[in-house]
Write a protein that holds these residues in place. Structure first.
Motif, PDB file in Angstrom:
ATOM      1  N   VAL A 132      49.360 -39.351   3.845  1.00 19.83           N
ATOM      2  CA  VAL A 132      48.243 -39.868   4.623  1.00 19.83           C
ATOM      3  C   VAL A 132      46.961 -39.440   3.914  1.00 19.83           C
ATOM      4  O   VAL A 132      46.713 -38.250   3.736  1.00 19.83           O
ATOM      5  CB  VAL A 132      48.258 -39.332   6.069  1.00 19.83           C
ATOM      6  N   THR A 133      46.183 -40.407   3.473  1.00 16.17           N
ATOM      7  CA  THR A 133      44.974 -40.122   2.708  1.00 16.17           C
ATOM      8  C   THR A 133      43.889 -39.560   3.632  1.00 16.17           C
ATOM      9  O   THR A 133      43.984 -39.664   4.854  1.00 16.17           O
ATOM     10  CB  THR A 133      44.446 -41.393   2.017  1.00 16.17           C
ATOM     11  N   PRO A 134      42.835 -38.961   3.055  1.00 16.43           N
ATOM     12  CA  PRO A 134      41.754 -38.410   3.890  1.00 16.43           C
ATOM     13  C   PRO A 134      41.123 -39.430   4.834  1.00 16.43           C
ATOM     14  O   PRO A 134      40.613 -39.052   5.889  1.00 16.43           O
ATOM     15  CB  PRO A 134      40.739 -37.913   2.849  1.00 16.43           C
ATOM     16  N   ASP A 135      41.163 -40.725   4.480  1.00 19.20           N
ATOM     17  CA  ASP A 135      40.604 -41.746   5.368  1.00 19.20           C
ATOM     18  C   ASP A 135      41.669 -42.380   6.265  1.00 19.20           C
ATOM     19  O   ASP A 135      41.438 -43.411   6.896  1.00 19.20           O
ATOM     20  CB  ASP A 135      39.868 -42.823   4.580  1.00 19.20           C
ATOM     21  N   GLY A 136      42.868 -41.757   6.331  1.00 20.33           N
ATOM     22  CA  GLY A 136      43.872 -42.164   7.304  1.00 20.33           C
ATOM     23  C   GLY A 136      44.815 -43.262   6.889  1.00 20.33           C
ATOM     24  O   GLY A 136      45.577 -43.764   7.716  1.00 20.33           O
ATOM     25  N   VAL A 137      44.834 -43.644   5.608  1.00 18.82           N
ATOM     26  CA  VAL A 137      45.735 -44.704   5.137  1.00 18.82           C
ATOM     27  C   VAL A 137      47.099 -44.100   4.811  1.00 18.82           C
ATOM     28  O   VAL A 137      47.194 -43.078   4.133  1.00 18.82           O
ATOM     29  CB  VAL A 137      45.160 -45.409   3.893  1.00 18.82           C
ATOM     30  N   VAL A 138      48.163 -44.739   5.297  1.00 15.10           N
ATOM     31  CA  VAL A 138      49.528 -44.267   5.064  1.00 15.10           C
ATOM     32  C   VAL A 138      50.054 -44.873   3.760  1.00 15.10           C
ATOM     33  O   VAL A 138      49.962 -46.082   3.545  1.00 15.10           O
ATOM     34  CB  VAL A 138      50.444 -44.660   6.233  1.00 15.10           C
ATOM     35  N   LYS A 139      50.600 -44.018   2.904  1.00 14.27           N
ATOM     36  CA  LYS A 139      51.118 -44.470   1.607  1.00 14.27           C
ATOM     37  C   LYS A 139      52.543 -43.947   1.411  1.00 14.27           C
ATOM     38  O   LYS A 139      52.862 -42.822   1.791  1.00 14.27           O
ATOM     39  CB  LYS A 139      50.247 -43.928   0.465  1.00 14.27           C
TER      40      LYS A 139
END
Length: 277
Positions: A132-139
């Protein structure tokens, strides 16, 4: 490896170990100063990486360089900042919204792989491979176990996967297919539901609420639900909120014994606290 391959790889200087045991490194491109991830793989499917190089899958690491050399595959991939789901869970449980967002995002990523021609099977879906990236995107960040689906195969030539998430075919009982990834998602849900049922307070009722509201093909109306669950309408929505919270915690790895601490935080109305990660 060609001279051009050697030249290309020489631009990437190692600045830190991400996982030295598995030969995964943080590297910096000396030409533009940007950071990337360098992997040296001994178990891989070249066709998958060639496909991803030409056809990137949204919310997975972009592949920039693929070099095969003496039985190894060297890749230069996008560096994705953030914490793995495993690291996030170590800090505390997910909120209801986080659990739902991560689950939907993960399914959307898997769908893209399954829509490739031929479909690509990930074979290693687990919390440590989800970021989960700092801006909330799931990868979905680790594609090392992925392989194209072969309709004619009777079993996998290389057995790979993680215990607790791997389907039977990954242990040699058949060939991996798109159902392998669906199995991993079902395992996550199935294990979570067992933990919900074992929850110390109202576990059976939470289990029935989640099962009948979200996991059953038959859609119950409110009157039927209240009758089946033997619960008053004034309590139903509180219980439903609690059930989703417990399910969200269980779905992403927290075990029932670890939830005991939350019981001490219940207020007089028996509402579970929604704790932010």
């Amino acid at each position: 490896m060609t001279i051009q391959d050697e030249l290309t790889l020489s631009y990437y200087k190692t600045v830190a170990d991400i996982n030295a045991t598995h030969e995964i490194f943080l590297v910096q491109d000396t030409r533009d100063g940007k950071f990337y991830v360098k992997k040296i793989l001994t178990v891989y499917n070249l066709d998958v990486f060639k496909h991803l190089l030409a056809h990137p899958v949204r919310n997975t690491p972009a592949i920039y360089t693929v070099v095969e050399d003496d039985g190894r595959l060297i890749t230069i991939e996008e560096y994705i900042p953030g914490d793995t789901l495993e690291e996030i869970l170590a800090k505390g449980p997910l909120t209801e919204g986080q659990a739902i967002d991560i689950t939907i995002s993960l399914c959307q990523i898997i769908e893209q792989f399954h829509n490739c021609t031929p479909p690509i099977v990930n074979r290693d879906i687990k919390p440590s491979n989800i970021k989960v990236t700092p801006d909330g995107v799931v990868k979905l960040v680790d594609l090392n176990a992925a392989k194209p689906y072969n309709v004619d195969a009777t079993r996998d030539t290389v057995l790979i996967g993680t215990q607790g998430y791997a389907a039977p075919e990954q242990y040699g009982f058949g060939a991996s297919s798109v159902l392998t990834d669906i199995y991993a998602m079902i395992e996550l849900v199935d294990n979570a539901m067992l933990q919900v049922k074992e929850f110390p307070d109202n576990g059976d009722q939470y289990f029935e609420i989640v099962a009948k509201c979200y996991l059953n093909r038959f859609k119950y109306n409110e009157t039927d639900l209240l009758d089946i669950l033997h619960i008053e309408r004034s309590r139903f929505y509180d219980r439903k909120k609690e059930a989703i919270m417990v399910f969200g915690i269980a779905l992403w790895g927290s075990e029932i014994p670890k939830l005991q601490t939350f019981l001490s935080q219940l207020d007089e109305t028996d509402n579970l606290p929604l704790l932010a990660v």
